[in-house]
Design a protein around this motif. Sequence first.
Motif, PDB file in Angstrom:
ATOM      1  N   THR A   1      41.263   5.771   4.255  1.00  0.00           N
ATOM      2  CA  THR A   1      41.863   6.918   3.569  1.00  0.00           C
ATOM      3  C   THR A   1      43.378   6.728   3.613  1.00  0.00           C
ATOM      4  OG1 THR A   1      40.050   8.382   4.183  1.00  0.00           O
ATOM      5  CG2 THR A   1      42.135   9.414   3.525  1.00  0.00           C
ATOM      6  N   VAL A   2      44.009   6.712   2.451  1.00  0.00           N
ATOM      7  CA  VAL A   2      45.453   6.414   2.380  1.00  0.00           C
ATOM      8  C   VAL A   2      46.126   7.448   1.490  1.00  0.00           C
ATOM      9  CG1 VAL A   2      45.126   3.948   2.766  1.00  0.00           C
ATOM     10  CG2 VAL A   2      45.124   4.848   0.429  1.00  0.00           C
ATOM     11  N   TRP A   3      47.469   7.477   1.625  1.00  0.00           N
ATOM     12  CA  TRP A   3      48.270   8.322   0.748  1.00  0.00           C
ATOM     13  C   TRP A   3      48.650   7.551  -0.498  1.00  0.00           C
ATOM     14  CZ3 TRP A   3      48.810  13.360   1.633  1.00  0.00           C
ATOM     15  CH2 TRP A   3      48.597  13.831   2.948  1.00  0.00           C
ATOM     16  N   GLU A   4      48.963   8.328  -1.524  1.00  0.00           N
ATOM     17  CA  GLU A   4      49.441   7.714  -2.775  1.00  0.00           C
ATOM     18  C   GLU A   4      50.675   6.852  -2.513  1.00  0.00           C
ATOM     19  OE1 GLU A   4      48.662   9.761  -6.986  1.00  0.00           O
ATOM     20  OE2 GLU A   4      49.858  10.982  -5.633  1.00  0.00           O
ATOM     21  N   LYS A   5      50.744   5.756  -3.274  1.00  0.00           N
ATOM     22  CA  LYS A   5      51.855   4.825  -3.258  1.00  0.00           C
ATOM     23  C   LYS A   5      51.895   3.967  -2.005  1.00  0.00           C
ATOM     24  CE  LYS A   5      54.493   7.535  -6.477  1.00  0.00           C
ATOM     25  NZ  LYS A   5      53.295   8.267  -6.792  1.00  0.00           N
ATOM     26  N   GLN A   6      50.899   4.087  -1.181  1.00  0.00           N
ATOM     27  CA  GLN A   6      50.756   3.159  -0.082  1.00  0.00           C
ATOM     28  C   GLN A   6      49.822   2.022  -0.487  1.00  0.00           C
ATOM     29  OE1 GLN A   6      49.419   5.469   3.277  1.00  0.00           O
ATOM     30  NE2 GLN A   6      51.496   6.091   3.845  1.00  0.00           N
ATOM     31  N   SER A   7      49.790   0.956   0.322  1.00  0.00           N
ATOM     32  CA  SER A   7      48.923  -0.187   0.054  1.00  0.00           C
ATOM     33  C   SER A   7      47.816  -0.225   1.095  1.00  0.00           C
ATOM     34  CB  SER A   7      49.720  -1.494   0.085  1.00  0.00           C
ATOM     35  OG  SER A   7      50.708  -1.488  -0.917  1.00  0.00           O
ATOM     36  N   VAL A   8      46.687  -0.812   0.715  1.00  0.00           N
ATOM     37  CA  VAL A   8      45.541  -0.903   1.609  1.00  0.00           C
ATOM     38  C   VAL A   8      44.932  -2.285   1.458  1.00  0.00           C
ATOM     39  CG1 VAL A   8      43.917   0.023  -0.072  1.00  0.00           C
ATOM     40  CG2 VAL A   8      43.435   0.244   2.373  1.00  0.00           C
ATOM     41  N   LYS A   9      44.337  -2.789   2.555  1.00  0.00           N
ATOM     42  CA  LYS A   9      43.767  -4.127   2.534  1.00  0.00           C
ATOM     43  C   LYS A   9      42.387  -4.092   3.187  1.00  0.00           C
ATOM     44  CE  LYS A   9      45.412  -8.861   3.142  1.00  0.00           C
ATOM     45  NZ  LYS A   9      46.503  -9.691   3.707  1.00  0.00           N
ATOM     46  N   LEU A  10      41.365  -4.613   2.467  1.00  0.00           N
ATOM     47  CA  LEU A  10      39.995  -4.713   2.962  1.00  0.00           C
ATOM     48  C   LEU A  10      39.736  -6.142   3.411  1.00  0.00           C
ATOM     49  CD1 LEU A  10      38.126  -2.662   0.197  1.00  0.00           C
ATOM     50  CD2 LEU A  10      39.051  -1.838   2.359  1.00  0.00           C
ATOM     51  N   HIS A  11      39.104  -6.308   4.592  1.00  0.00           N
ATOM     52  CA  HIS A  11      38.809  -7.623   5.157  1.00  0.00           C
ATOM     53  C   HIS A  11      37.314  -7.751   5.402  1.00  0.00           C
ATOM     54  CE1 HIS A  11      43.070  -8.500   6.043  1.00  0.00           C
ATOM     55  NE2 HIS A  11      43.140  -7.190   6.299  1.00  0.00           N
ATOM     56  N   CYS A  12      36.849  -9.014   5.320  1.00  0.00           N
ATOM     57  CA  CYS A  12      35.468  -9.308   5.723  1.00  0.00           C
ATOM     58  C   CYS A  12      35.373 -10.774   6.060  1.00  0.00           C
ATOM     59  CB  CYS A  12      34.472  -8.929   4.632  1.00  0.00           C
ATOM     60  SG  CYS A  12      34.629  -9.896   3.126  1.00  0.00           S
ATOM     61  N   THR A  13      34.361 -11.099   6.875  1.00  0.00           N
ATOM     62  CA  THR A  13      34.102 -12.496   7.235  1.00  0.00           C
ATOM     63  C   THR A  13      32.639 -12.789   6.939  1.00  0.00           C
ATOM     64  OG1 THR A  13      35.722 -12.368   9.008  1.00  0.00           O
ATOM     65  CG2 THR A  13      34.164 -14.181   9.106  1.00  0.00           C
ATOM     66  N   VAL A  14      32.378 -13.939   6.273  1.00  0.00           N
ATOM     67  CA  VAL A  14      31.028 -14.275   5.801  1.00  0.00           C
ATOM     68  C   VAL A  14      30.684 -15.668   6.291  1.00  0.00           C
ATOM     69  CG1 VAL A  14      29.547 -14.464   3.774  1.00  0.00           C
ATOM     70  CG2 VAL A  14      31.491 -12.886   3.753  1.00  0.00           C
ATOM     71  N   SER A  15      29.421 -15.837   6.658  1.00  0.00           N
ATOM     72  CA  SER A  15      28.899 -17.161   7.010  1.00  0.00           C
ATOM     73  C   SER A  15      27.723 -17.469   6.106  1.00  0.00           C
ATOM     74  CB  SER A  15      28.472 -17.192   8.488  1.00  0.00           C
ATOM     75  OG  SER A  15      27.375 -16.308   8.705  1.00  0.00           O
ATOM     76  N   GLY A  16      27.276 -18.731   6.120  1.00  0.00           N
ATOM     77  CA  GLY A  16      26.157 -19.159   5.286  1.00  0.00           C
ATOM     78  C   GLY A  16      26.334 -20.593   4.847  1.00  0.00           C
ATOM     79  N   TRP A  17      25.245 -21.195   4.373  1.00  0.00           N
ATOM     80  CA  TRP A  17      25.315 -22.593   3.911  1.00  0.00           C
ATOM     81  C   TRP A  17      24.513 -22.742   2.623  1.00  0.00           C
ATOM     82  CZ3 TRP A  17      28.489 -26.354   4.726  1.00  0.00           C
ATOM     83  CH2 TRP A  17      28.187 -27.630   4.212  1.00  0.00           C
ATOM     84  N   PRO A  18      25.084 -23.320   1.542  1.00  0.00           N
ATOM     85  CA  PRO A  18      26.481 -23.756   1.380  1.00  0.00           C
ATOM     86  C   PRO A  18      27.440 -22.587   1.539  1.00  0.00           C
ATOM     87  CG  PRO A  18      25.099 -24.603  -0.395  1.00  0.00           C
ATOM     88  CD  PRO A  18      24.286 -23.581   0.338  1.00  0.00           C
ATOM     89  N   VAL A  19      28.721 -22.900   1.658  1.00  0.00           N
ATOM     90  CA  VAL A  19      29.725 -21.864   1.911  1.00  0.00           C
ATOM     91  C   VAL A  19      29.655 -20.835   0.801  1.00  0.00           C
ATOM     92  CG1 VAL A  19      32.179 -21.392   2.162  1.00  0.00           C
ATOM     93  CG2 VAL A  19      31.179 -23.484   3.142  1.00  0.00           C
ATOM     94  N   PRO A  20      29.437 -19.590   1.117  1.00  0.00           N
ATOM     95  CA  PRO A  20      29.308 -18.574   0.061  1.00  0.00           C
ATOM     96  C   PRO A  20      30.648 -18.336  -0.646  1.00  0.00           C
ATOM     97  CG  PRO A  20      28.406 -17.804   2.160  1.00  0.00           C
ATOM     98  CD  PRO A  20      29.191 -19.024   2.454  1.00  0.00           C
ATOM     99  N   ARG A  21      30.514 -17.915  -1.880  1.00  0.00           N
ATOM    100  CA  ARG A  21      31.673 -17.469  -2.645  1.00  0.00           C
ATOM    101  C   ARG A  21      31.627 -15.950  -2.736  1.00  0.00           C
ATOM    102  NH1 ARG A  21      31.446 -21.296  -7.851  1.00  0.00           N
ATOM    103  NH2 ARG A  21      29.229 -20.906  -7.561  1.00  0.00           N
ATOM    104  N   VAL A  22      32.775 -15.312  -2.499  1.00  0.00           N
ATOM    105  CA  VAL A  22      32.847 -13.857  -2.404  1.00  0.00           C
ATOM    106  C   VAL A  22      33.500 -13.309  -3.666  1.00  0.00           C
ATOM    107  CG1 VAL A  22      33.795 -11.909  -1.118  1.00  0.00           C
ATOM    108  CG2 VAL A  22      32.944 -13.935   0.101  1.00  0.00           C
ATOM    109  N   THR A  23      32.859 -12.275  -4.241  1.00  0.00           N
ATOM    110  CA  THR A  23      33.383 -11.572  -5.412  1.00  0.00           C
ATOM    111  C   THR A  23      33.529 -10.099  -5.068  1.00  0.00           C
ATOM    112  OG1 THR A  23      32.198 -13.123  -6.834  1.00  0.00           O
ATOM    113  CG2 THR A  23      33.018 -11.095  -7.853  1.00  0.00           C
ATOM    114  N   TRP A  24      34.644  -9.503  -5.508  1.00  0.00           N
ATOM    115  CA  TRP A  24      34.930  -8.096  -5.202  1.00  0.00           C
ATOM    116  C   TRP A  24      34.666  -7.243  -6.436  1.00  0.00           C
ATOM    117  CZ3 TRP A  24      36.229  -6.377  -0.357  1.00  0.00           C
ATOM    118  CH2 TRP A  24      36.585  -7.346   0.587  1.00  0.00           C
ATOM    119  N   TYR A  25      34.075  -6.055  -6.189  1.00  0.00           N
ATOM    120  CA  TYR A  25      33.739  -5.132  -7.264  1.00  0.00           C
ATOM    121  C   TYR A  25      34.324  -3.758  -6.953  1.00  0.00           C
ATOM    122  CZ  TYR A  25      30.248  -8.632  -8.603  1.00  0.00           C
ATOM    123  OH  TYR A  25      29.619  -9.771  -8.982  1.00  0.00           O
ATOM    124  N   LYS A  26      34.685  -3.039  -8.001  1.00  0.00           N
ATOM    125  CA  LYS A  26      35.110  -1.637  -7.884  1.00  0.00           C
ATOM    126  C   LYS A  26      34.145  -0.811  -8.721  1.00  0.00           C
ATOM    127  CE  LYS A  26      38.829   1.557  -9.147  1.00  0.00           C
ATOM    128  NZ  LYS A  26      40.182   1.702  -9.740  1.00  0.00           N
TER     129      LYS A  26
END
Length: 1555
Positions: free
Chosen positions: A187-212
């Motif tokens: 939860t953030v205020w207007e005009k501030q910045s926010v950053k989402l993080h995650c760590t993924v494992s798997g084989w072959p190395v997975p490719r990550v796509t972000w959705y809104k």
Amino acid sequence: MSSLSLPFYQKYHRHYDRGYRNTQLSSTMQEYRQEEKRSTAAHTHRVRSKFSDEMLETSSGSPQMKRAKQDYYSKGKENEAVDYIVPVFRGRHERASEITSSKDERTKQSKSSHFAGEFHYAQSNITEEHNIERSAMDKSRKVAIRESAERISLNKQIYDTQDFQKRLREDSLLRLPEFIIKPRSHTVWEKQSVKLHCTVSGWPVPRVTWYKNNVTINVHTDPGKYIIDSKYGVHSLEINNCDFDDTAQYRASAMNAKGEISAFASIVVKRFKAEHGDLSFHPGRIAPPSYDYFPGDPHMKFEVHFVDKFDVSFGKEGDTMSLGCTVIVHPNLKRFQPEIQWWRNGVQLQPSKWVEMHWSGETATLTFNHLNKEDEGLYTIRVLTKSGYELHSAYVFVRDADAEVAGAPGAPLDVYCLDANKDYVIVTWKQPAIDGGSSILGYFVDRCEVGTNHWVQCNDTPVKFARFPVTGLVEGRSYIFRVRAVNNVGISRPSRVSEPVAALDPSDRARLKGIPLAPWTGQIIVTEEEPTEGVVPGQPTEVAVTEATRNYVVLSWKPPGQRGHEGIMYYVEKCVAGTEDWQRVNPEIPVKSPRFALFDLVEGKSYRFRVRSANSAGIGEPSEPTEFTEVTDKLDVPKAPSHVVPSRNTDTSVVVTWEESKDAKELVGYYIEASISGSGKWEPCNNKPVKGKRFICHGLQNGQLYKFRVRAVNAAGLSQFSHESEALEVKAALAPPTPPYAITVLESVRDSMVLGWKQPKFQGGSDITGYFVDYREVIDGIPGKWKEANIKALTERAYRIHDLKENMVYQFQVRAINMAGVGLPSPPSEKFKCEEWTIAVPGPPHDVMYTEVRKNSLVLLWKAPVYIGRSEVTGYYADIREADADDEKWRSVNEKETSNRYIKVQGLKEGMSYVFRVRAVNRAGVGKPSDLTEPVTAETPPGTKEIAVNVDDDGVISLTFECADMAEGSKFIWSKNYEDLVDSSRVTVETKGGKTKIIFNDPGKDDLGIYSCVVTETDGVSSSYAIDEAELLHLLELSHERKFPVVPLKSELAVELLEKGQVRFWLEAERLSPNGQCKFVFNDKEVKNDEKHKIKVDHKTGLVEMIMEKLEDTNEGTYTVQLQDGKASNQSSLVLIGDVFKNLQKEAEFQRGEWLRKQGPHFVEYLGWEVNNDCSVLLKCKVANIKKETSIIWYKDDREIMFDEKHDFKDGVCTLLVQQFSKKDAGVYELVLKDDRGRDSSTLRLLEKAFGDVISEVCRAAAQTATDLKVQSTEHGIRIYSFVTYYLDDLKIIWYHKDTKLASTDRVKSGVTGEQLWLQINEPTEKDKGTYTLELFDGKAGHKKSVELSGTVFDEAFAEFQRLKQAAIAEKNRARVIGGLPDVVTIQEGKSLNLTCNVWGEPVPTVSWLKNDRELLGDAHLILKFESGKFASFTITDVRTTDSGKYSILVKNKYGTETGDFTLMISKSCGELCVAMYVADAAGNVQETLTKDTSKATGRKTVIHAERDLKEPIVEEFIATEETPDVTLNPEPPEDMVPNTTTNNEIVHEVKISE
């Protein structure tokens, strides 16, 4: 070829590779890549289905895989740190949609690679080793090197495959993606910045796509809004400048060949309820407004093209500059217009007072109103569309303005403010690159309150540190700052002013900006607090030294917790190390801000500091003291950079790299300087510090050797210069050639095909050494694997491929090679079927090219068709059309077929673009046309030179050609008739530098033809020269003249007479060496240089002359001059005999006499005449050699003309002015000059024709002075007149009325009165209206003046005439006294007085007499009579004293009244005297005196004739005088008014006196 073949700057910077410098090349490469992508996409499903076959194909050693590897490496280093701050959006990012393949496809791909791995490894090893052993013995060294490189590349692929299989075996099975760390909600205020993080494992190395909200996030739609990053297994999504619309559910999707898994997180953006309801504006907002993504079809693609791009630009401080380019967007939809953004060094620009942005819909411009060094940097235009963005970048350099004082440093730059508080701010800046030749001593900081123009210097002594604390500000006011640099010579110009900064408490400033200091909870908590008024504040805390230099120390602290409700202030105290004596620094003025700068500290000493708080209640306890701080610079000047290495980039730029300064703190950047080797003069390459360790120096001179050096900059100052680099010549770097293109089939048989192609448009800076051809079969539309057609590089652009299958469809690709390596392959050609050609006409010519392009012509070349048809080729047709015209516009260049394989195309229009093609002809007809040439514009390149023919002094004929734009490796290629020179024994080619020459060893008919020269590695520099029979004959004649030379003569032997009558023989040679010799020969006898013959030779000018003092009879004959200069000789003769000699001798004697005449006073110009504007005639001449004693005498007809004054020889001119020249002035005029040195005279005969010419010129001048005709009314009619300055009888006057010549009549008369020329029209009528013209004829020409007598002019003149006529009648008939009464009458008392006067008027006037203005009545004493209406008498019978007084006669009729006055004076009686009676004329003048003897009473009258000059008769006893009347007021009376018969019409006034 490996990645090391490319220059490193091309691998690092896509902005600064060859495509950046060559628009045409960039466009070609872009088209090629797009075509390659489309081709790859079209066959993706077929390639995946045959994955095992593809794995085998990649192991076969084909260069295709090697080139792909090279491209991969170059892209992998695209984002390495460089010297330019390149925007994040520089490189093309992969679309998110490209990584969202279906799960089935990915699973299939992974399984295929798993099962094909072992087979691929074993098979590739066996096949490769077998092929190497079988063919190694037969390979040349060059082929062996090439295959060795391919083998290395193949081994690398095998190693990668083994590593992949090894890891695959270790894991045994594929593993689904798994989120080790999932993204968290925020939860953030207007005009501030926010950053989402995650760590993924798997084989072959997975490719990550972000959705809104289940919609893929595309970073291109709103650059700068989203940043997606993946490093070391950590994936992140950063959302900058959040707004309310960013409230959504975000999903991270991880996918590999095994499957897909997702993790969710929510972001809630809360809106702060500020006082301002307008949320669209916020003072703290930095990011630009986001680009609105277009609604509509998500598959719609927009293509953006830049035309007329801006290039690297150079400016000067204070100048204006515009960057711009034309942007073409396809398709162009009004609803979907692009957004234009401008960036500098990765920071987006906004419109301000410094820059203006304009977008017209096609052209985007960025205008600098006033350039500053802060504007220097890399500028990028970014065009955002629905489908992404395109960009273009170029660097802008800004150099310093000229210093106001020569030798002063440049202005500082980047002035901005830090740590602003209530009465304190820190000003920081960057040092300039130019110090003016002497070290900078320091800087002055100036401040100015916003709203005023009053600048105040903040420091008395210059500060060396590039930061300075400014104190003494007034709270609540805003200030701007500027900085000036100082050296031993003077002070620099001021820097650009900083942005305004307000002297406020930081908390107040934050509150004014509207940024919330704490989240809004929706509740108001009220707490009770004890009153704190009157409470002494507590101790400040966290007192620390934030900055220390040799000039000042800056303290900071936190306010005390206990301070009451009122404001507090601070006192700062210091203590020198080793003592406990605390001194207050600011005892008089307390500090309002928790910041303070201390000056006047002793450098090198150590101090402690503490702070006390104060308010109205008192001064609090001191804070804890700081640690000891030494007054010195804590920040050291950085060390000099090292290892400066320049490398080639373009023709005008060099890439400079260096190693960064070691242990440098707070580094601002670097300055780079360049110097032409040997000049000793260093010039800055950048005027704004650049970060990094690499910079491209632009604006260098091509071909010059340059050295470079670098120095570092921080706030403490500039470092020493690095060591100078090695000298490097500025020229373009080498690169592999671009792909060939336009592959076509020239001939096809059952088992082979002949291919042709065009050479690459860009050769990479070196000659193309060969080509490699690949081919592949296409079965049922599916292409096979590529095979090499040739192992040895081809030198020709036509090649026959053998061992093909009949009726098989093939595709081909070609690669070019140069010194830099093998270039990229061309796009696959069209599909061609291998079958026997059976057509009768010939195939297409190939290798069609143009050369010698000029503004109205060019030369077209081609090669013969490989397939000639059923008969030999007999000729060719060349066709032409405009580049943008339709195919129907083709027209033939030649009407008849030509057997040559070249043709010169004439009649082109300058600036127009054309394309060409060629068709071959045989007996069967005209064959298929060749491929089209590239469009060519008809224009002559700047600096174009043509082949020149030369014949040297030895008679050697040669053709020379020069080229000033040669690159490294450029060569001159000579050809005859556009073919290689076959018989090299006939010519010799010599080349030196940029000049080449072809020498004809034995010129003859075999040398006829067109000789052409082409310069390789240039932009088509070429020329030709045609030698036909006429030209060859001319060159041979010139060669003969040079072999057997003659001394060229500018002029043959000539003779002329000198001033003294001397005779000069002379000739002039074009050139004569100092060893040249000359002989004069007269009648076969050499003439020696003696007193009579003076011979002179000027070898510099080639002038040869002989001067003879006198020409005698013995000198008649032939004169010859013989010249000898080395092996060249010549002679010239002059014959002087007969009449020629006699005339020359006579003229010589005359010239001698003239010279003797000019020894004394003489005439330079003899007497002549001219007519002045006032019609006077001026006789004039010019004289010379005059002195004071020289006399001048004028004569006319041998009679001397006398002058009162002596003549003044002004400007050597003698004049005689004749006024009103007429016939009496005709005659012979002579002017004589004489003194003791001699005499000279000049005569002018103005008689007959000469006199007539003068008269005619005088008449002409007089006619030209005539004024415009004017109209005047008189009592008789209308008069038209004009005035001339001078009138003479020879000037003929003619009057015209309506172009009809007027004759003199009683009613219309003309004449001349003085200088007035008039025409009198008496009693004018309507017929007299019209145009009247006065013609003045001077004997040769007429001069006319006209006036229009009609309309208003005539009416007004006629009315005036009527008025004057009536006035004249009234004046004529009015009553008047004609005879003059005496003014005074004196008479003795007792006498009788009788006065008689004449009266006239029509009608007859009435007469009355007045005495003293009272009317008199007649009686016996006074007798008044009026007889015959003409004679009025006044008689006093017995004069008394009472009769004295003023008497008047009053005559009156209807036209007027007139009076006559006289005074009567009475005297005492003195005895008898005679009676006097006067006879006067009409004017009152006495004509006769009548006397009467009183002793006799006979009454007889005696007439005494008076003299005509008698004006006032005197009588002894009685005097009667009469005032002379005005002639103009008393017209002559009619004849019948004269009472006595007299011959002169005298009027008798009788005065009778009786006792």
